[in-house]
Enzyme design. Structure first.
Site, PDB file in Angstrom:
ATOM      1  N   ASP A  50       0.933  -1.152  -0.033  1.00  0.00           N
ATOM      2  CA  ASP A  50      -0.104   0.027  -0.145  1.00  0.00           C
ATOM      3  C   ASP A  50       1.055   1.205   0.002  1.00  0.00           C
ATOM      4  O   ASP A  50       1.992   1.159   0.428  1.00  0.00           O
ATOM      5  CB  ASP A  50      -0.910   0.014   1.308  1.00  0.00           C
ATOM      6  CG  ASP A  50      -1.971   0.738   1.120  1.00  0.00           C
ATOM      7  OD1 ASP A  50      -3.130   0.700   1.478  1.00  0.00           O
ATOM      8  OD2 ASP A  50      -2.142   1.696   0.105  1.00  0.00           O
TER       9      ASP A  50
HETATM   10  C1  GLC Z   1      -4.299   4.427  -0.404  1.00  0.00           C
HETATM   11  C2  GLC Z   1      -5.269   3.136  -0.044  1.00  0.00           C
HETATM   12  C3  GLC Z   1      -5.003   1.953  -1.143  1.00  0.00           C
HETATM   13  C4  GLC Z   1      -4.991   2.830  -2.576  1.00  0.00           C
HETATM   14  C5  GLC Z   1      -3.446   3.285  -2.399  1.00  0.00           C
HETATM   15  C6  GLC Z   1      -2.913   4.375  -3.461  1.00  0.00           C
HETATM   16  O1  GLC Z   1      -3.685   4.813   0.991  1.00  0.00           O
HETATM   17  O2  GLC Z   1      -4.905   2.511   1.375  1.00  0.00           O
HETATM   18  O3  GLC Z   1      -6.434   1.580  -1.326  1.00  0.00           O
HETATM   19  O4  GLC Z   1      -5.069   1.973  -3.527  1.00  0.00           O
HETATM   20  O5  GLC Z   1      -3.238   4.275  -0.981  1.00  0.00           O
HETATM   21  O6  GLC Z   1      -3.943   5.263  -3.571  1.00  0.00           O
END
Ligand code: GLC
Length: 756
Positions: A235
């Site tokens: 993430d």
């Molecule tokens: C965010 C989210 C994730 C997302 C990523 C990119 O913090 O937790 O679901 O795909 O970062 O935006």
């Protein structure tokens, strides 16, 4: 690792520095390319219910989530989860894939399949269900749909990311059985049946170890046990230590750390803290992802956004759940000579998606008020009153206007729900209440008009018990996406028959939820004390009253279930239980029913939920039409995860099969007996004497060893019986060492070798 493509050859032509740089993103949304070797940079972006691609011309931060290029905003997962329609989700996936391709996106970051452990989770709008089978099957359909277009997906957030509070450092303390049966199960189904090209490692820790650097999770479970051969991406910002992450099985850290992580990786190889083979392994997976998604970067026909909008409208209509409909007040007759007071700002200003990284700039946006006006016949007189301020501030003038309009109307339709910002990525809710100003408005309207219909717009469930008596009908519209307003008009006027079913229980009170005392935790940990008893698994096991049960949803028609017939073929791991029944549309109009099959284990050696969803199907039937339905259950559907056996266990014996229209509305039930070998737990030093004696190889080994202890009397069955509940270690200690565990193990090895 076995090279599947030329990726290995390319990897071997890269320097260590180049390889390390590939494992760390470029900017916010791209991977690093290697021009000299023809390795392109590819784009990964959100998801999950619309393509959220940063507008390159917007300037500002690459994380300005409001500056994204227009894309179809489909209903969010909370809505799609309520459709229970696998085929629909696959079609939405195809549309998302087509728009991703057109935008030059190679990996769409979704679906989000985390379990709705608590109604308070700020991102429940972005997740499918409280049940892992429903979430797994629908998530797999989305993955198949998107990937059919050559665009990759990223099933997320792996794993046990069930709250936003302290999401980057909280440790989810979860026993392994609960992880396996509840929090990993949807991921397992998706990984093993739909083969997502990437999995996104979550921010949180699991039992003290960050998911993004958790070797048990990312390698032992995901790869060794489930056979995942794609790429694990973090993430965004989830990696604490890139060296531990790569060693644990993470392949791509996002977003870029401007070379800092790559430098740490190179340094770790240099000083022997990281095997370069781990980097090579991750590089090959990234190159394979780039290769797999190459087809999706080929030119393709531009997607028809009108077709996608129509699909979004159909999806929103299929996902709305008719919670109550007293005296069939719905559907309304658009051609009636009547007055309808449309009340509530949400009719004019739709609440149609959630806040955070999933926020899409829609290609267009329908509102229910215009849609109702467009669909109304000449004689139907519609009025509109905003009724309340989205800020939640009191505005008496708005209330009195709305009450006056309701008093003058035959029916009052109130559009209520959760204002923007109440539920979002990044924070959880404090309660599940509708804003008080809205409830007071409803009460005021109900005092002057008994024909009240409530339409809800919310991502996480809201408490309804305190107010739904004031409404004769309640239609849960969730966050219905850019076409949600039109879908609501279709449903209210009966152009579409509601067929959504709750994918999450609506409790009477928040405090009734099984996670209530353990949410959101504190001091760095959150304990999943309710274990496997999540959602209906709890409510149904303790027979707790709920406002509306899991799987519930009404229709403008009715359905009858009959002729249950259960056939068992085979036994043990090969068992197949075929559940057949007749489903009839016994009402006046065509409709769709979601037939649900639940399994209960009437006698098991461990505690188990009263029943669990193990199969479902959505069936369209014309008025009066019947269909023969057959759903198959397999060994896993009767099994539980046993830490003592370190695996899934199918205990032979009687189970009960329920077929119904919700977890509480069980129309047909029958017992079924499943044959299987008695599970034998692997013997350990902590196994009891009784377990050792019962084991075909362990028994003779133990007896042979005990018989050689002079005067112990342990050869005497009566004496043995007295000590049978002792773990072997305690017996050895109490015997002053005469019971020699090493000798017993040698005996066991000999016994086993002799094939006893
Ligand atoms: C965010 C989210 C994730 C997302 C990523 C990119 O913090 O937790 O679901 O795909 O970062 O935006």
């Amino acid at each position: 690792m076995q090279e599947k493509t030329g990726a290995g050859a390319v990897a071997s032509a890269l320097t260590l520095e180049e390889k390390a740089s590939l494992l760390c993103g470029q900017g916010a949304w791209k991977t690093v390319g290697v021009e000299r070797l023809g390795v392109p940079s590819i784009v990964l972006t959100d998801g999950p219910h619309g393509v959220r691609l940063q507008d390159p011309n917007a300037g500002g931060s690459a994380f300005d989530i409001n500056a994204s290029l227009p894309a179809t905003c489909f209903p969010t997962a909370a809505a799609l989860g309520s459709s229970w329609d696998v085929d629909l989700l696959a079609r939405i996936g195809e549309a998302l894939g087509a728009e991703s391709r057109a935008a030059g996106v190679s990996v769409l970051l979704g679906p989000g399949v985390n379990i709705k452990r608590s109604p308070l989770c700020g991102r429940n709008f972005e997740y499918l269900s409280e049940d892992p089978l429903l979430g797994g099957h629908l998530g797999a359909a989305l993955v198949r749909g998107v990937q059919s277009t050559g665009v990759g997906t990223s099933v997320k957030h792996f794993a046990a990311n069930n709250q936003e509070t302290e999401r980057m450092r909280i440790s989810a303390e979860v026993d392994e059985r609960t992880l396996r049966e509840i929090y990993l199960a949807a991921f397992e189904h998706i990984v093993t049946t739909a083969k997502p090209r990437t999995v996104m490692a979550a921010y949180n820790k699991i039992n003290g170890v960050h998911a993004a650097q958790n070797p048990w999770l990312l390698t032992q479970v995901l790869r060794d046990q489930w056979g995942f051969d794609g790429l694990v991406v973090s993430d965004w910002g989830a990696v604490l230590d890139p060296v531990s992450a790569v060693a644990a099985g993470l392949d791509l850290e996002m977003p870029s750390t401007n070379g800092f992580s790559a430098q740490r990786l190179v340094q770790a190889v240099g000083d022997g803290r990281l095997d370069e083979a781990a980097i090579d392994r991750a590089v090959v997976r990234l190159l394979e992802l780039i290769e797999w998604t190459a087809a999706g970067r080929e030119p393709a026909a531009a997607p028809d956004l009108d077709v996608h909008h129509a699909l979004a409208r159909q999806a929103a209509a299929e996902s709305a759940v008719l919670l109550k409909n007293d005296d069939a007040i719905l559907p309304l007759d658009p051609d009636a000579d009547a007055a309808v007071a449309v009340i509530g700002e949400f009719a004019r200003t739709p609440r149609y998606q959630g806040a955070g990284s999933s926020r899409v700039t829609p290609t267009r946006l329908d509102n229910a008020l215009d849609a109702l006006r467009d669909a109304a016949g000449e004689k139907l007189r519609l009025s509109f009153s905003p009724g309340f301020l989205l800020s939640g501030d009191e505005e008496p003038q708005l209330v009195s206007e709305a009450v006056a309009a309701a008093e003058a109307a035959d029916v009052a339709v109130l559009f209520l729900g959760l204002p923007e910002g109440v539920e979002s990525e990044g924070h959880d809710r404090d309660d599940i209440d509708l804003p008080a100003v809205q409830v007071r408005l409803l009460e005021a309207v109900a005092r002057v008009n008994r024909n009240v219909v409530v339409v809800l717009a919310n991502g996480g469930v809201v408490e309804v018990a305190g107010w739904h008596r004031h409404a004769r009908a309640v239609l849960e519209g969730w966050l219905g996406g850019q076409a949600g307003g039109s879908a609501i008009a279709d449903l209210l006027f009966g152009r579409v028959n509601p067929s959504g079913r709750l994918a999450e229980t609506i409790p009477l009170r928040l405090a009734d939820n099984p996670s209530y005392l353990n949410f959101p935790g504190g001091e760095g940990t959150v304990t999943y004390g309710e274990r496997v008893y999540v959602g209906y698994r709890y409510y149904d096991t303790v027979d707790a009253p709920v406002a509306y049960p899991f799987g519930h949803g009404l229709s403008y028609t009715s359905f009858a279930y009959s002729d249950l017939d259960i056939r068992v073929d085979g036994s043990g791991d090969d068992v197949v239980v075929r559940v057949r029944f007749t489903l009839t549309n016994s009402g006046p109009v065509a409709g769709k029913e979601v037939a649900q099959v639940y399994v209960g284990d009437t006698a098991s050696s461990v505690d188990r939920p009263a029943r669990e969803l193990k199969a479902f199907t959505k069936v369209a039937l014309a008025a009066g039409e019947s269909a023969q339905v057959e759903l198959a259950l397999y060994a896993r559907d009767f099994s539980y995860f046993s830490t003592a056996h370190d695996g899934w266990v199918l205990e032979p014996g009687e189970f009960v099969i329920h077929v119904g229209a919700s977890s509480r509305d069980l129309r047909l039930s029958a017992p079924v007996t499943v044959d299987a070998p008695e599970p034998v737990a692997p013997l350990t030093d902590e196994s009891t004497v009784a377990q050792w004696l019962a084991d075909p190889a362990g028994g003779p080994a133990l007896r042979a060893s005990l018989d050689r202890i002079p005067g112990s009397g342990l050869g005497d069955p009566a004496i043995l019986r007295m000590v049978e509940s002792l773990p072997l270690t305690r017996l050895a200690a109490l015997s002053g060492g005469h019971v020699d565990i090493d000798d017993i193990r040698r005996q066991l090895a000999q016994t086993s070798a002799q094939g006893l």
